[in-house]
Design an enzyme around this catalytic site. Sequence first.
Site, mmCIF file in Angstrom:
data_model
loop_
_atom_site.group_PDB
_atom_site.id
_atom_site.type_symbol
_atom_site.label_atom_id
_atom_site.label_comp_id
_atom_site.label_asym_id
_atom_site.label_seq_id
_atom_site.Cartn_x
_atom_site.Cartn_y
_atom_site.Cartn_z
ATOM 1 N N LEU A 78 0.869 -1.170 0.000
ATOM 2 C CA LEU A 78 0.000 0.000 0.000
ATOM 3 C C LEU A 78 0.910 1.225 0.000
ATOM 4 C CD1 LEU A 78 -2.651 1.587 0.274
ATOM 5 C CD2 LEU A 78 -2.492 1.263 2.755
ATOM 6 N N GLU A 79 0.758 2.062 -1.016
ATOM 7 C CA GLU A 79 1.554 3.290 -1.139
ATOM 8 C C GLU A 79 0.686 4.465 -0.670
ATOM 9 O OE1 GLU A 79 4.316 5.341 -4.606
ATOM 10 O OE2 GLU A 79 2.436 4.374 -5.194
ATOM 11 N N ILE A 80 1.085 5.070 0.428
ATOM 12 C CA ILE A 80 0.354 6.219 0.968
ATOM 13 C C ILE A 80 1.049 7.500 0.521
ATOM 14 C CG2 ILE A 80 -0.216 7.446 3.105
ATOM 15 C CD1 ILE A 80 -0.732 4.730 4.387
#
Length: 337
Positions: A78-80
């Site tokens: 997951l890339e925030i």
Amino acid sequence: TLNYKDLSKADVVIEAVFEDLNLKHRVIKELEQHTRSEAVIATNTSALPIHKIAQASSRPEKMIGMHYFSPVEKMQLLEIITTPQTDQLTKQIAVDVGLRQGKVVIVVGDGPGFYTSRILAPTLSEALLLLQEGVSPTELDKATKSFGWPVGVATLSDEVGLDVAAHVSHDMLKAFPTRLKGGNPQMLLDLNEKGIMGRKSKKGFFLYQDASGKGSRSENPEAMEVVNRYAVEPPKENTIEHIQWRLFTRFVNESVLCLQEGILFSASEGDIGAVFGLGFPPFTGGPFRFLDQGDNAQRVARFMEECAGLYGEQFAPCQLLLDHARDAGRKFHGSKK
């Protein structure tokens, strides 16, 4: 839920509508009418800059990007994505949500393509050019898989979707007209016009028996007919090793540039994002760990400088990579940066 009223007590809302800025703006405005003022509104996008999406928000400090990878149930990363306006609590909540979902989380800065889409884009552009130079999809897959990528680059293009690739390349080329040079993007539009959009349409560079991509497959002659219309003469023989390094070094160089420009906050997150999100050859440890080993930084810089003379300025090694190539004691992981 399909009812906005159900969101009135939500702490976090994640929208995942199609990657169209006007549509995103409309949804953000509607969400803010039905959520609490302190609720976090996250947008799932692979390339649209978060600050541009947040322009529609009355509370941009509560806006954040959460880029999930497809298929979501299988992909760990997951890339925030944060903007200068995103407040600390919003960042903490987004990371907590990701960890509760069982994801491997990285936090990056805002910009076109963020980190993962941006570093993949030059590689896919180079793959298109290799196709134009007469390298077949099967040969592309063989070269990349034998180098350690879990999925061949032609198959990856089909998995991403040739329509999505066309849409993203259009936006990314506007942002990075030099760095994204490679294959002719019009070729993707021509493929789309013929309904050739990748695995989901059962035909991309390969033909698929069903949209799952399982079962036997062969190269798509209709796609190759379009590719052949854009054929160019390669300035150097495309051996397997040369193909591998053309794709690999463009990926690595763009990764380093993201750290140089502050999109990445650490080399460790860069390695994690590349391996877990994009399948960068795991045995290398990631692009930064690879560059720290032996004389790899020098080898990558030399190869890119040679290719810059052959193919153009898109192969120019970035300054941070050159700095590491010139100083063998300088490491991305360790005390001397």
